[in-house]
Enzyme design. Structure first.
Site, PDB file in Angstrom:
ATOM      1  N   LYS A   1       0.913  -1.125  -0.210  1.00  0.00           N
ATOM      2  CA  LYS A   1      -0.060  -0.021  -0.241  1.00  0.00           C
ATOM      3  C   LYS A   1       0.712   1.283  -0.038  1.00  0.00           C
ATOM      4  O   LYS A   1       0.645   2.170  -0.649  1.00  0.00           O
ATOM      5  CB  LYS A   1      -0.921  -0.139   1.139  1.00  0.00           C
TER       6      LYS A   1
ATOM      7  N   ARG B   1      11.570  -5.139   4.534  1.00  0.00           N
ATOM      8  CA  ARG B   1      10.960  -3.806   4.207  1.00  0.00           C
ATOM      9  C   ARG B   1      11.986  -2.743   4.787  1.00  0.00           C
ATOM     10  O   ARG B   1      12.329  -2.957   6.160  1.00  0.00           O
ATOM     11  CB  ARG B   1       9.835  -3.588   4.482  1.00  0.00           C
TER      12      ARG B   1
ATOM     13  N   ARG C   1      10.810  -0.929  10.323  1.00  0.00           N
ATOM     14  CA  ARG C   1       9.836  -0.775  10.980  1.00  0.00           C
ATOM     15  C   ARG C   1       9.904  -1.676  12.566  1.00  0.00           C
ATOM     16  O   ARG C   1      10.054  -2.888  12.154  1.00  0.00           O
ATOM     17  CB  ARG C   1       8.460  -0.818  10.541  1.00  0.00           C
TER      18      ARG C   1
ATOM     19  N   ARG D   1      -0.222  -9.265  12.624  1.00  0.00           N
ATOM     20  CA  ARG D   1      -1.073  -8.093  11.976  1.00  0.00           C
ATOM     21  C   ARG D   1      -1.883  -8.847  10.823  1.00  0.00           C
ATOM     22  O   ARG D   1      -2.784  -8.334  10.145  1.00  0.00           O
ATOM     23  CB  ARG D   1      -0.100  -7.226  11.353  1.00  0.00           C
TER      24      ARG D   1
HETATM   25  P1  AMP Z   1       0.607   0.495   8.975  1.00  0.00           P
HETATM   26  O1  AMP Z   1       1.381   1.155   9.046  1.00  0.00           O
HETATM   27  O2  AMP Z   1      -0.772   0.780   8.269  1.00  0.00           O
HETATM   28  O3  AMP Z   1       0.833  -1.103   8.799  1.00  0.00           O
HETATM   29  O4  AMP Z   1      -0.137   0.607  10.642  1.00  0.00           O
HETATM   30  C1  AMP Z   1       0.598   0.151  11.594  1.00  0.00           C
HETATM   31  C2  AMP Z   1       0.025  -0.313  12.959  1.00  0.00           C
HETATM   32  O5  AMP Z   1      -0.787   1.278  13.124  1.00  0.00           O
HETATM   33  C3  AMP Z   1      -1.270  -1.021  12.863  1.00  0.00           C
HETATM   34  O6  AMP Z   1      -0.761  -2.438  12.690  1.00  0.00           O
HETATM   35  C4  AMP Z   1      -2.135  -0.701  13.897  1.00  0.00           C
HETATM   36  O7  AMP Z   1      -1.686  -1.211  15.128  1.00  0.00           O
HETATM   37  C5  AMP Z   1      -2.095   0.707  13.754  1.00  0.00           C
HETATM   38  N1  AMP Z   1      -3.195   1.415  13.024  1.00  0.00           N
HETATM   39  C6  AMP Z   1      -2.905   1.942  11.708  1.00  0.00           C
HETATM   40  N2  AMP Z   1      -4.124   2.299  11.063  1.00  0.00           N
HETATM   41  C7  AMP Z   1      -5.066   2.006  11.819  1.00  0.00           C
HETATM   42  C8  AMP Z   1      -6.424   2.126  11.958  1.00  0.00           C
HETATM   43  N3  AMP Z   1      -7.028   2.667  11.095  1.00  0.00           N
HETATM   44  N4  AMP Z   1      -7.192   1.469  12.854  1.00  0.00           N
HETATM   45  C9  AMP Z   1      -6.425   0.905  14.153  1.00  0.00           C
HETATM   46  N5  AMP Z   1      -4.972   0.815  14.108  1.00  0.00           N
HETATM   47  C10 AMP Z   1      -4.479   1.322  13.161  1.00  0.00           C
END
Ligand code: AMP
Length: 205
Positions: free
Chosen positions: A13, A122, A151, A162
């Site tokens: 994404k 990554r 990360r 996740r």
């Molecule tokens: P991402 O960078 O989108 O993979 O997000 C990393 C982490 O942030 C996720 O595993 C969640 O813990 C938190 N997170 C990001 N976006 C959301 C969302 N829309 N709702 C809840 N938690 C989120």
């Protein structure tokens, strides 16, 4: 144009969003980045969400929604935006509808094994946010000269969690947006360039 990117963690994404920004001239809003910024800043909110993010679970919706609303209020979103990482549940999708309409939802289609192979390699640039993979990019620094980092939640245990969170909470959104007639599948098994071309073709329709 207002676009949602839907896809499992590691589907690409962020990479697709970085490509689309340059072509469409609209900003990307990544709720993961908004949350990571809070953690980095050491704010009270950041301290509250740090462990949740590290465990691979979802942060409470009201926390993410507040950050998202603040970000959407900045002037650069008036011609549209790309949402990366929001919504992640039906509850969030319904709340989003109360804030803004959405034109397209791009669903990134990829096999689980490809994700698992990709995600632990990554690396993200601290300066420009460009995303690389150690399988294909051997330099220690970004092309812009910035430092690359992994990360904290890109380790095998958190990635598995996740992925489960995605299947349980986020995958139902595929049907939700299909029923609204705005879902488009983007095959993203191959290179980042091919994925970007696929997405641009779809958005042109
Ligand atoms: P991402 O960078 O989108 O993979 O997000 C990393 C982490 O942030 C996720 O595993 C969640 O813990 C938190 N997170 C990001 N976006 C959301 C969302 N829309 N709702 C809840 N938690 C989120």
């Amino acid at each position: 144009m207002k676009i949602i990117l839907l896809g499992a963690p590691g589907a690409g994404k962020g990479t697709l969003a970085n490509g689309l920004i340059k072509k469409l001239n609209i900003p990307t809003i990544s709720t993961g980045d908004l949350l990571r910024n809070e953690v980095k800043s050491g704010s009270e909110l950041g301290n509250q969400v740090k462990d949740i993010m590290q465990s691979g679970k979802l942060v409470p919706t009201e926390v993410v929604l507040k950050l998202l609303q603040n970000r959407l209020a900045l002037g650069d979103t008036k011609n549209g935006f790309i949402l990366d990482g929001f919504p992640r549940s039906l509850e969030q999708a319904k709340l989003l509808e109360q804030i803004t309409e959405i034109d397209k939802c791009l669903n990134l289609v990829i096999e689980k094994q490809v994700i698992l192979d990709r995600i632990c390699g990554r690396r993200t640039c601290k300066d420009c946010g460009n995303i690389y993979n150690t399988n294909t990019y051997k330099n220690q620094k970004c092309e812009c000269g910035g430092e690359l980092y992994a990360r904290e939640d890109d380790n095998p245990e958190t990635v598995a969690k996740r992925f489960d969170t995605f299947v349980t909470n986020t995958a139902p959104l595929i049907d939700y947006y299909k029923n609204k007639g705005i879902l488009e599948n983007v095959i993203c098994q191959e290179s980042a360039d091919e994925t970007l071309q696929n997405a641009l073709e779809i958005l042109k329709k």
